[in-house]
Design an enzyme around this catalytic site. Sequence first.
Site, PDB file in Angstrom:
ATOM      1  CB  SER A 140     -87.727  -6.298 -39.866  1.00  0.00           C
ATOM      2  OG  SER A 140     -87.864  -7.158 -40.994  1.00  0.00           O
ATOM      3  N   GLY A 141     -84.606  -6.070 -41.325  1.00  0.00           N
ATOM      4  CA  GLY A 141     -83.329  -6.766 -41.462  1.00  0.00           C
ATOM      5  C   GLY A 141     -82.168  -5.935 -40.967  1.00  0.00           C
ATOM      6  CE1 TYR A 142     -79.002  -8.779 -37.621  1.00  0.00           C
ATOM      7  CE2 TYR A 142     -77.998 -10.138 -39.320  1.00  0.00           C
ATOM      8  CZ  TYR A 142     -78.496 -10.000 -38.040  1.00  0.00           C
ATOM      9  OH  TYR A 142     -78.473 -11.069 -37.179  1.00  0.00           O
ATOM     10  CG  ASN A 150     -71.006  -6.227 -43.309  1.00  0.00           C
ATOM     11  OD1 ASN A 150     -70.289  -6.070 -42.324  1.00  0.00           O
ATOM     12  ND2 ASN A 150     -72.139  -6.894 -43.250  1.00  0.00           N
ATOM     13  CB  CYS A 202     -70.902  -5.239 -48.337  1.00  0.00           C
ATOM     14  SG  CYS A 202     -71.102  -7.037 -48.365  1.00  0.00           S
TER      15      CYS A 202
END
Length: 343
Positions: free
Chosen positions: A10-12, A310, A151
């Site tokens: 559910s995160g980026y 990123n 990143c």
Amino acid sequence: MLRVAVAGASGYIGGELLRLLTGHPRVEVVLATSNTFAGRRVDGPHPNLRGRTKLSFAGHDALEERAGSYDVLFLAMPHKQTMGRMARYLELAGTVIDLSGDFRLRDAGVFADYYETAHTAPGLLGSFTTGLPEWHRDELRTADRISVPGCMAAAGILTVRPLAEAGLIDGPVDVDARTGSSGSGVSAGSSNLHAERSGAMRLFAPTRHRHEAEVAQATGLPVRMTATGVEAVRGVQVLCRVGLAEGTREADVRSAYRKAYADEPFVRVVAHKRGAYRLPEPKILAGSNFCDVGFAVDGARASLVGALDNLVKGGSGNAVQCLNVRFGWPEETGLEFTGLHPN
């Protein structure tokens, strides 16, 4: 079709994994987990996936309950959460690709120093292959435990290592890193509210950002890193200042980059004398798996520049590239998007 599961979807980073994997012609996403959104469709927190998938989130317990139904497990969990459970995760799938920081460093003492906690599975640290195909491709072809770099670490390694390998750097590396707000994650807190972040250039790590340890590990050089949050949503740019070995010319620097990346599908050498984009710029890389690297030489010193998205080459795209290498597919599979201009 290869069956994959994404934990922490559910995160980026998890959302980018779902975006890339649902468009991958050789992969079927059979499980996406999130305790917060369990039972809800994935296109709720990831509205860009509307019409692309009907998948719904399951709770993290489903990883155990559905063991055997997937071949590859991607872990997009927060830092410090996977190390305590990794021994079990390794039993659930033939290949595990971890995007957290828990297994990037090989030395438990260095991990404790930078993450301010003891590693709970130090015996597993050396068993993970670094998920950076440009420098670990041969190992990745047979790796079942892969740890994707951070990143800013990925950008720093790809920028500095060609010169380090060629013996062209004399002394320490100073890395000035800039990152967009998505690097703070979906649960970043009050300091990353729009009212606080808009217009700001926030030096949130004036010394010892944890990614400096990854760059040092990969290059064998002493590294000092600072990190600044800028107003962009996506993107990382690193400016690496180095001293050059005696007698090094600009042509030697260019040659080192060309030799290292001549056949790489996702690294481009960008070092021109003029033009708006004469050096690497993350703005035109948004959504793509490219990392652009460049340089400017001034006598016995050089400024080395790297840029990437990123969330893609700095995370999910790199993980998918590792998947492609591991299973013998063309590395560009599912990663063909080139970025936008203007953007």
